[in-house]
Design a protein around this motif. Structure first.
Motif, short mmCIF file in Angstrom:
data_model
loop_
_atom_site.label_atom_id
_atom_site.label_comp_id
_atom_site.label_asym_id
_atom_site.label_seq_id
_atom_site.Cartn_x
_atom_site.Cartn_y
_atom_site.Cartn_z
N GLU A 76 -4.80 9.09 5.33
CA GLU A 76 -4.40 8.93 3.92
C GLU A 76 -3.46 7.74 3.85
O GLU A 76 -2.30 7.83 4.28
N PRO A 77 -3.92 6.61 3.32
CA PRO A 77 -3.13 5.39 3.36
C PRO A 77 -1.80 5.48 2.62
O PRO A 77 -0.85 4.79 2.98
N THR A 78 -1.72 6.33 1.61
CA THR A 78 -0.47 6.45 0.87
C THR A 78 0.64 7.10 1.69
O THR A 78 1.80 7.07 1.30
N MET A 79 0.31 7.66 2.85
CA MET A 79 1.31 8.23 3.74
C MET A 79 2.01 7.16 4.59
O MET A 79 3.02 7.43 5.22
N HIS A 80 1.45 5.95 4.60
CA HIS A 80 2.08 4.85 5.33
C HIS A 80 3.39 4.51 4.61
O HIS A 80 3.40 4.32 3.39
N PRO A 81 4.50 4.39 5.32
CA PRO A 81 5.78 4.13 4.66
C PRO A 81 5.83 2.79 3.91
O PRO A 81 6.62 2.64 2.98
N ASP A 82 4.97 1.85 4.26
CA ASP A 82 4.95 0.54 3.61
C ASP A 82 3.70 0.35 2.75
O ASP A 82 3.31 -0.79 2.46
N PHE A 83 3.08 1.46 2.34
CA PHE A 83 1.83 1.38 1.60
C PHE A 83 1.93 0.48 0.37
O PHE A 83 1.09 -0.39 0.15
N ASN A 84 2.96 0.68 -0.45
CA ASN A 84 3.06 -0.11 -1.69
C ASN A 84 3.18 -1.60 -1.41
O ASN A 84 2.55 -2.41 -2.10
N GLU A 85 3.93 -1.98 -0.40
CA GLU A 85 4.06 -3.39 -0.05
C GLU A 85 2.73 -3.96 0.45
O GLU A 85 2.36 -5.08 0.08
N ILE A 86 2.05 -3.19 1.27
CA ILE A 86 0.75 -3.64 1.80
C ILE A 86 -0.25 -3.79 0.67
O ILE A 86 -0.98 -4.79 0.58
N LEU A 87 -0.27 -2.81 -0.24
CA LEU A 87 -1.19 -2.86 -1.39
C LEU A 87 -0.89 -4.08 -2.26
O LEU A 87 -1.81 -4.83 -2.64
N ASP A 88 0.36 -4.30 -2.60
CA ASP A 88 0.72 -5.45 -3.43
C ASP A 88 0.35 -6.77 -2.75
O ASP A 88 -0.15 -7.69 -3.40
N TYR A 89 0.59 -6.85 -1.46
CA TYR A 89 0.27 -8.06 -0.70
C TYR A 89 -1.24 -8.33 -0.73
O TYR A 89 -1.67 -9.46 -1.00
N ALA A 90 -2.02 -7.30 -0.47
CA ALA A 90 -3.48 -7.45 -0.49
C ALA A 90 -3.96 -7.85 -1.88
O ALA A 90 -4.85 -8.70 -2.01
N ALA A 91 -3.38 -7.26 -2.92
CA ALA A 91 -3.80 -7.56 -4.29
C ALA A 91 -3.52 -9.01 -4.65
O ALA A 91 -4.26 -9.61 -5.44
N LYS A 92 -2.48 -9.59 -4.08
CA LYS A 92 -2.16 -11.00 -4.35
C LYS A 92 -3.07 -11.95 -3.57
O LYS A 92 -3.33 -13.06 -4.01
N LYS A 93 -3.55 -11.50 -2.42
CA LYS A 93 -4.31 -12.39 -1.53
C LYS A 93 -5.83 -12.31 -1.71
O LYS A 93 -6.54 -13.25 -1.39
N LEU A 94 -6.32 -11.15 -2.19
CA LEU A 94 -7.76 -10.91 -2.22
C LEU A 94 -8.26 -10.60 -3.63
O LEU A 94 -7.50 -10.14 -4.48
N HIS A 95 -9.54 -10.82 -3.83
CA HIS A 95 -10.16 -10.66 -5.14
C HIS A 95 -10.22 -9.19 -5.57
O HIS A 95 -9.87 -8.85 -6.70
N ILE A 96 -10.69 -8.30 -4.70
CA ILE A 96 -10.82 -6.88 -5.02
C ILE A 96 -10.26 -6.06 -3.88
O ILE A 96 -10.60 -6.27 -2.71
#
Length: 166
Positions: free
Chosen positions: A64-84
Motif C-alpha cells: 500500500e503506497p500510502t503507507m510509505h512515510p514520504d508518499f506525498n512527496e514522492i507523489l508530488d515529485y512524480a506529478a511534476k516530472k511525468l505526464h500521468i
C-alpha cells in the motif's frame, strides 16, 4: 538495438512492500520485501523515467503506497516530472467522513489518478470500508475517471449483494 521506450505504455514503481491488508489475490504480499524504498531512490528512478519518456504512465504502488512515510512527496515529485501518475491503492487511507474525504483531494495534482483494488474479505475487518467506497463513488462522480475501482476480489455473492444496494 531497438528503442524499447517507444513500446512501453506504463511502469510500476513499487515504493513499499508494507500493506495493512492481506488480500487473497495480491501478488505483493508473498514476495515483496516489507521495507520502504528510500525517497531519494524513488525520485532518482522518476527522473530516469522522465528522461527516457515523460509521457510514460507511472503507477506508484506497493504493498500500500500510502503507507510509505514520504508518499506525498514522492507523489508530488512524480506529478511534476511525468505526464500521468497513477496510484494503486486499497483505499484504507480514505476517510469515511464525506467532507474529510473531499478535503483529502483538494490539492491532488490534475495528472494523478487513483486505481483501487480491494478484497471483499476486508468488509468484515473494516466496517468503514463501505462508507469509504461511497465516498470514493462521490469522488468519482465529481472528478470522473481520476478515481476508478480496477479490481475487487471476492469469493461469494454476498459482496455483490452489498454493492448492488443503493
Amino acid at each position: 538495438m531497438p528503442n524499447w521506450n517507444k513500446h512501453i505504455d506504463g511502469i510500476e514503481l513499487i515504493i513499499t512492500g508494507k500493506c495493512n491488508f492481506k488480500c487473497n489475490f495480491c501478488f505483493a504480499r508473498d514476495w515483496l520485501p516489507k521495507q520502504n524504498m528510500p525517497k531519494e531512490k524513488a525520485m532518482q528512478l522518476i527522473d530516469q523515467i522522465a528522461k527516457i519518456n515523460k509521457n510514460i504512465e507511472i503507477c506508484i504502488s506497493g504493498g500500500e503506497p500510502t503507507m510509505h512515510p514520504d508518499f506525498n512527496e514522492i507523489l508530488d515529485y512524480a506529478a511534476k516530472k511525468l505526464h500521468i501518475v497513477q496510484v494503486g491503492t486499497n483505499l484504507s487511507w480514505l476517510s469515511a467522513n464525506h467532507l474529510t474525504a473531499l478535503k483529502q483531494f483538494q490539492n491532488i495534482p490534475q495528472n494523478v489518478y487513483f486505481n483501487v483494488s480491494i478484497d471483499a474479505q476486508h468488509l468484515k475487518n473494516d466496517p468503514e470500508l463501505m462508507k469509504k467506497l461511497v465516498n470514493f463513488s462521490l469522488l468519482h462522480d465529481l472528478h470522473g475517471k481520476k478515481f476508478r475501482i480496477v479490481e475487487v476480489g471476492f469469493q461469494n455473492e454476498k459482496f455483490l449483494d452489498k454493492l448492488d444496494r443503493k
